[in-house]
Design an enzyme around this catalytic site. Structure first.
Site, short mmCIF file in Angstrom:
data_model
loop_
_atom_site.label_atom_id
_atom_site.label_comp_id
_atom_site.label_asym_id
_atom_site.label_seq_id
_atom_site.Cartn_x
_atom_site.Cartn_y
_atom_site.Cartn_z
N ASP A 98 31.05 31.15 39.67
CA ASP A 98 30.72 29.85 39.09
C ASP A 98 31.69 28.81 39.65
OD1 ASP A 98 28.66 30.83 37.50
OD2 ASP A 98 30.01 31.31 35.86
N ASP B 267 22.19 29.20 37.96
CA ASP B 267 22.11 28.83 36.54
C ASP B 267 21.27 27.58 36.33
OD1 ASP B 267 23.75 30.95 35.80
OD2 ASP B 267 25.58 29.77 36.02
#
Length: 201
Positions: free
Chosen positions: A129, A145
């Protein structure tokens, strides 16, 4: 609504596959760039507080939940991917459904790839991330995401409007309009009949 005919099985599958591969490639490429160029767990402002790059490896789900049961998320992602592929092969004939499911599948495959191939190893790899938008949410996320969340919303909207996987609602709306036109006046009827019984002065 559109009165275009439903997609053929091969066309729907092609749309889903092409979009899924495109999203998967974009997700993995941006993660590669993040790993090569961003310092680990150090904020890098891009547009002030609006957009910040912050590289982390997430073993859990959103907000780092479930860090000790990473394998569960791997199974869940794999199950979602299998369901989408099954729908693509057997039921989807709607263009809107094909687009939504293709983009969703790409996002799912992006994070599933991390779970399967990244450290510390199969099937408990940590998801990369690096995107942080504190004005919108405190979570740190990635390109996969973005597509997962946005396409889940799109799927919910398609369900709410009643659009079937084969696009039947679009065709039904077109047919209903045609039926209304045909039955608005009985064959042989007098268009002025509605006024013929009115009292005359």
């Amino acid at each position: 609504m559109s009165d275009r005919p439903p997609l053929r099985k091969a066309a729907a599958g092609t749309i889903i596959a092409v979009l899924a591969v495109a999203v998967l490639a974009a997700d993995q490429f941006t993660k590669y760039l993040a790993l090569q160029n961003l310092p680990y767990e150090q904020p890098v402002p891009v547009i002030g507080e609006f957009l910040i790059f912050y590289l982390v490896r997430n073993p859990g789900a959103a907000f780092s939940l479930g860090e000790g049961v990473t394998w569960i998320f791997t199974i869940a992602l794999a199950a979602v991917a299998v369901v989408i592929v099954w729908l693509a092969a057997t039921r989807v004939r709607s263009r809107l459904w094909a687009v939504a499911l293709g983009l969703l599948l790409g996002g799912v495959l992006g994070n599933l790839t991390d779970r399967l191939l990244r450290e510390p190893g199969f099937p408990v790899g940590h998801v990369v991330d690096f995107i942080n938008t504190p004005w919108m949410m405190p979570a740190i996320y990635n390109v996969a995401d973005i597509f997962i969340v946005s396409m889940m919303i799109a799927v919910a909207l398609l369900v709410l409007v009643g659009l079937g996987f084969d696009g039947t609602r679009e065709r039904r709306a077109a047919n209903d309009g045609a039926d209304d036109t045909v039955t608005s006046r009985e064959p042989g009827g007098d268009p002025d009949a509605a006024t013929s019984d009115s009292p005359r002065g």
